[in-house]
Motif scaffolding. Sequence first.
Motif, mmCIF file in Angstrom:
data_model
loop_
_atom_site.group_PDB
_atom_site.id
_atom_site.type_symbol
_atom_site.label_atom_id
_atom_site.label_comp_id
_atom_site.label_asym_id
_atom_site.label_seq_id
_atom_site.Cartn_x
_atom_site.Cartn_y
_atom_site.Cartn_z
ATOM 1 N N THR A 54 -16.517 38.098 40.328
ATOM 2 C CA THR A 54 -15.536 38.478 41.350
ATOM 3 C C THR A 54 -14.791 39.738 40.946
ATOM 4 O OG1 THR A 54 -15.240 36.137 41.840
ATOM 5 C CG2 THR A 54 -13.614 37.650 42.722
ATOM 6 N N ILE A 55 -14.392 39.828 39.695
ATOM 7 C CA ILE A 55 -13.675 41.015 39.218
ATOM 8 C C ILE A 55 -14.580 42.237 39.264
ATOM 9 C CG2 ILE A 55 -12.594 42.066 37.193
ATOM 10 C CD1 ILE A 55 -11.610 39.250 36.446
ATOM 11 N N PHE A 56 -15.836 42.053 38.861
ATOM 12 C CA PHE A 56 -16.791 43.160 38.883
ATOM 13 C C PHE A 56 -17.022 43.659 40.309
ATOM 14 C CE2 PHE A 56 -21.213 44.657 39.182
ATOM 15 C CZ PHE A 56 -21.113 45.778 38.369
ATOM 16 N N LEU A 57 -17.219 42.758 41.251
ATOM 17 C CA LEU A 57 -17.445 43.151 42.646
ATOM 18 C C LEU A 57 -16.209 43.812 43.251
ATOM 19 C CD1 LEU A 57 -19.532 40.171 44.029
ATOM 20 C CD2 LEU A 57 -20.291 42.500 43.572
ATOM 21 N N LEU A 58 -15.044 43.305 42.928
ATOM 22 C CA LEU A 58 -13.808 43.909 43.421
ATOM 23 C C LEU A 58 -13.640 45.326 42.886
ATOM 24 C CD1 LEU A 58 -11.218 43.477 45.050
ATOM 25 C CD2 LEU A 58 -10.162 42.607 42.965
ATOM 26 N N LEU A 59 -13.932 45.530 41.627
ATOM 27 C CA LEU A 59 -13.861 46.857 41.025
ATOM 28 C C LEU A 59 -14.895 47.790 41.641
ATOM 29 C CD1 LEU A 59 -12.564 48.620 38.832
ATOM 30 C CD2 LEU A 59 -14.344 47.806 37.280
ATOM 31 N N LEU A 60 -16.094 47.295 41.867
ATOM 32 C CA LEU A 60 -17.154 48.096 42.477
ATOM 33 C C LEU A 60 -16.769 48.539 43.892
ATOM 34 C CD1 LEU A 60 -20.093 49.165 42.301
ATOM 35 C CD2 LEU A 60 -20.782 47.010 43.339
ATOM 36 N N PHE A 61 -16.249 47.646 44.705
ATOM 37 C CA PHE A 61 -15.849 47.983 46.066
ATOM 38 C C PHE A 61 -14.665 48.948 46.075
ATOM 39 C CE2 PHE A 61 -17.862 43.823 47.437
ATOM 40 C CZ PHE A 61 -18.967 44.447 47.989
ATOM 41 N N THR A 62 -13.762 48.812 45.143
ATOM 42 C CA THR A 62 -12.611 49.712 45.068
ATOM 43 C C THR A 62 -13.058 51.130 44.727
ATOM 44 O OG1 THR A 62 -11.197 47.889 44.363
ATOM 45 C CG2 THR A 62 -10.389 50.113 43.955
ATOM 46 N N ILE A 63 -13.925 51.260 43.741
ATOM 47 C CA ILE A 63 -14.401 52.584 43.341
ATOM 48 C C ILE A 63 -15.220 53.226 44.456
ATOM 49 C CG2 ILE A 63 -15.937 53.782 41.737
ATOM 50 C CD1 ILE A 63 -14.959 51.819 39.587
ATOM 51 N N SER A 64 -16.096 52.462 45.103
ATOM 52 C CA SER A 64 -16.899 53.037 46.183
ATOM 53 C C SER A 64 -16.028 53.385 47.392
ATOM 54 C CB SER A 64 -18.015 52.087 46.588
ATOM 55 O OG SER A 64 -17.485 50.878 47.097
ATOM 56 N N GLY A 65 -14.979 52.614 47.670
ATOM 57 C CA GLY A 65 -14.063 52.935 48.771
ATOM 58 C C GLY A 65 -13.308 54.220 48.531
ATOM 59 N N ILE A 66 -12.893 54.443 47.304
ATOM 60 C CA ILE A 66 -12.212 55.702 46.959
ATOM 61 C C ILE A 66 -13.165 56.875 47.133
ATOM 62 C CG2 ILE A 66 -11.209 57.003 45.044
ATOM 63 C CD1 ILE A 66 -10.037 54.333 44.049
ATOM 64 N N GLY A 67 -14.410 56.698 46.759
ATOM 65 C CA GLY A 67 -15.399 57.767 46.908
ATOM 66 C C GLY A 67 -15.641 58.129 48.358
ATOM 67 N N PHE A 68 -15.728 57.137 49.233
ATOM 68 C CA PHE A 68 -15.958 57.420 50.647
ATOM 69 C C PHE A 68 -14.718 58.007 51.315
ATOM 70 C CE2 PHE A 68 -19.432 54.219 50.329
ATOM 71 C CZ PHE A 68 -20.458 55.076 50.686
ATOM 72 N N ALA A 69 -13.552 57.720 50.832
ATOM 73 C CA ALA A 69 -12.320 58.231 51.426
ATOM 74 C C ALA A 69 -12.099 59.705 51.129
ATOM 75 C CB ALA A 69 -11.127 57.420 50.932
ATOM 76 N N GLN A 70 -12.795 60.266 50.164
ATOM 77 C CA GLN A 70 -12.589 61.645 49.732
ATOM 78 C C GLN A 70 -13.571 62.618 50.386
ATOM 79 O OE1 GLN A 70 -10.384 62.681 47.119
ATOM 80 N NE2 GLN A 70 -9.429 60.682 47.144
ATOM 81 N N ASP A 71 -14.327 62.184 51.376
ATOM 82 C CA ASP A 71 -15.363 63.034 51.964
ATOM 83 C C ASP A 71 -14.777 64.169 52.795
ATOM 84 O OD1 ASP A 71 -17.399 61.590 50.876
ATOM 85 O OD2 ASP A 71 -17.751 60.379 52.657
ATOM 86 N N ASN A 72 -15.489 65.291 52.795
ATOM 87 C CA ASN A 72 -15.181 66.402 53.677
ATOM 88 C C ASN A 72 -15.947 66.182 54.983
ATOM 89 O OD1 ASN A 72 -13.682 67.671 51.668
ATOM 90 N ND2 ASN A 72 -15.462 68.699 50.856
ATOM 91 N N HIS A 73 -15.491 66.807 56.056
ATOM 92 C CA HIS A 73 -16.128 66.644 57.349
ATOM 93 C C HIS A 73 -16.552 68.005 57.880
ATOM 94 C CE1 HIS A 73 -15.030 62.442 57.656
ATOM 95 N NE2 HIS A 73 -13.834 62.777 57.211
ATOM 96 N N ILE A 74 -17.717 68.049 58.525
ATOM 97 C CA ILE A 74 -18.217 69.264 59.159
ATOM 98 C C ILE A 74 -18.137 69.053 60.661
ATOM 99 C CG2 ILE A 74 -20.210 70.751 59.496
ATOM 100 C CD1 ILE A 74 -21.127 69.959 56.691
ATOM 101 N N VAL A 75 -17.460 69.972 61.348
ATOM 102 C CA VAL A 75 -17.332 69.901 62.800
ATOM 103 C C VAL A 75 -17.836 71.204 63.400
ATOM 104 C CG1 VAL A 75 -15.424 68.273 62.755
ATOM 105 C CG2 VAL A 75 -14.947 70.707 62.730
ATOM 106 N N LYS A 76 -18.151 71.157 64.692
ATOM 107 C CA LYS A 76 -18.630 72.339 65.393
ATOM 108 C C LYS A 76 -17.588 72.757 66.421
ATOM 109 C CE LYS A 76 -22.992 72.886 66.260
ATOM 110 N NZ LYS A 76 -24.352 72.812 66.849
#
Length: 59
Positions: free
Chosen positions: A3-25
């Motif tokens: 449970t601790i491992f999965l919680l840590l994994l989801f937290t790290i991956s959530g931070i990574g997805f929140a930092q994305d740049n966006h391309i618009v036209k």
Amino acid sequence: MKTIFLLLLFTISGIGFAQDNHIVKTDDGRRVLLKTDFSWEYIDSEKPATVGAVADGSK
């Protein structure tokens, strides 16, 4: 332990997805990169040709 491992994994991956740049036209067809620090820059160095324009390809 799992449970601790999965919680840590989801937290790290959530931070990574929140930092994305966006391309618009834009309305005139240029692409813009919107960065996470609220800055932006053009990706295309020049405006794209209009739809009705004919390329100069004389043969």
